[in-house]
Design an enzyme around this catalytic site. Structure first.
Site, mmCIF file in Angstrom:
data_model
loop_
_atom_site.group_PDB
_atom_site.id
_atom_site.type_symbol
_atom_site.label_atom_id
_atom_site.label_comp_id
_atom_site.label_asym_id
_atom_site.label_seq_id
_atom_site.Cartn_x
_atom_site.Cartn_y
_atom_site.Cartn_z
ATOM 1 N N SER A 169 0.694 -1.238 -0.023
ATOM 2 C CA SER A 169 0.080 0.051 0.039
ATOM 3 C C SER A 169 0.585 1.166 0.035
ATOM 4 O O SER A 169 2.127 1.225 0.446
ATOM 5 C CB SER A 169 -0.950 -0.037 1.329
ATOM 6 O OG SER A 169 -1.692 -1.178 1.239
HETATM 7 N N1 SAM Z 1 -0.424 -4.812 3.854
HETATM 8 C C1 SAM Z 1 0.325 -5.286 2.780
HETATM 9 C C2 SAM Z 1 1.611 -4.751 2.616
HETATM 10 O O1 SAM Z 1 1.969 -3.965 3.517
HETATM 11 O O2 SAM Z 1 2.369 -5.041 2.044
HETATM 12 C C3 SAM Z 1 -0.652 -4.854 1.769
HETATM 13 C C4 SAM Z 1 -1.739 -5.855 1.386
HETATM 14 S S1 SAM Z 1 -2.241 -6.099 -0.386
HETATM 15 C C5 SAM Z 1 -2.915 -4.230 -0.493
HETATM 16 C C6 SAM Z 1 -3.596 -6.958 0.159
HETATM 17 C C7 SAM Z 1 -3.276 -8.425 0.491
HETATM 18 O O3 SAM Z 1 -4.477 -9.145 1.068
HETATM 19 C C8 SAM Z 1 -2.743 -9.219 -0.497
HETATM 20 O O4 SAM Z 1 -1.622 -9.845 -0.363
HETATM 21 C C9 SAM Z 1 -3.805 -10.266 -0.610
HETATM 22 O O5 SAM Z 1 -3.479 -11.773 -1.338
HETATM 23 C C10 SAM Z 1 -4.367 -10.339 0.789
HETATM 24 N N2 SAM Z 1 -5.571 -11.061 1.014
HETATM 25 C C11 SAM Z 1 -6.901 -10.919 0.028
HETATM 26 N N3 SAM Z 1 -7.908 -11.580 0.505
HETATM 27 C C12 SAM Z 1 -7.478 -12.209 1.783
HETATM 28 C C13 SAM Z 1 -7.811 -13.114 2.712
HETATM 29 N N4 SAM Z 1 -9.284 -13.553 2.621
HETATM 30 N N5 SAM Z 1 -6.961 -13.428 3.685
HETATM 31 C C14 SAM Z 1 -5.863 -13.124 3.778
HETATM 32 N N6 SAM Z 1 -5.105 -12.376 2.929
HETATM 33 C C15 SAM Z 1 -6.001 -11.886 1.815
#
Ligand code: SAM
Length: 214
Positions: free
Chosen positions: A62
């Site tokens: 992000s």
């Molecule tokens: N917080 C992260 C960082 O600092 O890099 C950014 C995360 S990215 C915007 C969103 C993440 O949520 C992705 O890696 C995606 O695979 C994960 N995601 C989506 N649905 C999910 C779920 N149901 N459970 C766990 N992770 C999930």
């Protein structure tokens, strides 16, 4: 060659502080965590720029400001147990690791979870634990949590996350359609749930039982 420390200080001043995040603990954590180590080597020079960056599996790390505002909204003071849904690169996890007592983080893609775990271990974050699975179900075994942060967009707030929020706890979650959402802060007061809209954002999808279908 970028001076990463200087780039980081400037990122905090220009992108985070100047836009209204004033929690000194959050600013200090963001000055400290080496964000460039959470992205691919080829993208390191852009790690402190004012936008999200791609990581594996078509996901993103992000934008720094969004990490700042979401983290600050949890009002962490140091003794808390925090749950993060969407580990991604692990950068947000590290920022939380600086601010809370213990951090539980869930990622649905195994390779992202393993990578983030290895970077976090390398940096010595031993108060952080990562699990691979569907984070929309929360982490019932270790609930309740003082803070919950969801870093992916969902059509509605997953009920298990509300249920796993401690009294006085705070949950921050992007809620909306697949392409744009509102950042909703949920506070669990003793007798009621209070919701505040912190503004528009764009996140990748939360895919899971209580999020979007694939
Ligand atoms: N917080 C992260 C960082 O600092 O890099 C950014 C995360 S990215 C915007 C969103 C993440 O949520 C992705 O890696 C995606 O695979 C994960 N995601 C989506 N649905 C999910 C779920 N149901 N459970 C766990 N992770 C999930």
């Amino acid at each position: 060659m970028v001076n990463f420390k200087k780039a980081r200080e400037r990122m905090v001043e220009v992108q985070v502080m100047a836009r209204g995040v004033h929690d000194e603990r959050v600013l200090e954590a963001m000055r400290k965590v080496p964000r460039h180590l959470f992205v691919d080597e080829a993208l390191r020079d852009q790690a402190y720029s004012d936008h999200p960056l791609p990581i594996a599996e078509n996901q993103t790390i992000s934008q720094p400001y969004i990490v700042g505002i979401m983290t600050a909204s949890l009002q962490l003071r140091g003794g808390e147990k925090v749950l993060e849904i969407g580990t991604g690169s692990g950068y947000q996890t590290a920022v939380l690791g600086e601010l809370a007592d213990r951090v539980f983080s869930i990622e649905r893609y195994p390779d992202l979870g393993y990578r983030a775990n290895s970077v976090l271990r390398g940096l010595g974050y031993d108060n952080v634990i990562i699990r691979v699975g569907d984070g929309s179900l929360g982490w019932p075994d270790d609930a309740p949590f003082d803070g919950i942060i969801v870093t992916a967009g969902t059509p509605k707030i997953p009920q298990p996350l509300i249920d796993q929020l401690a009294k006085g706890g705070r949950l921050i979650v992007p809620v909306g359609d697949r392409t744009s959402q509102e950042l909703i802060l949920v506070e669990r007061a003793p007798e009621a749930i209070r919701k505040t809209n912190l503004g528009g954002v764009r996140f990748v999808n939360l895919v899971g039982k209580w999020g979007w279908k694939e």
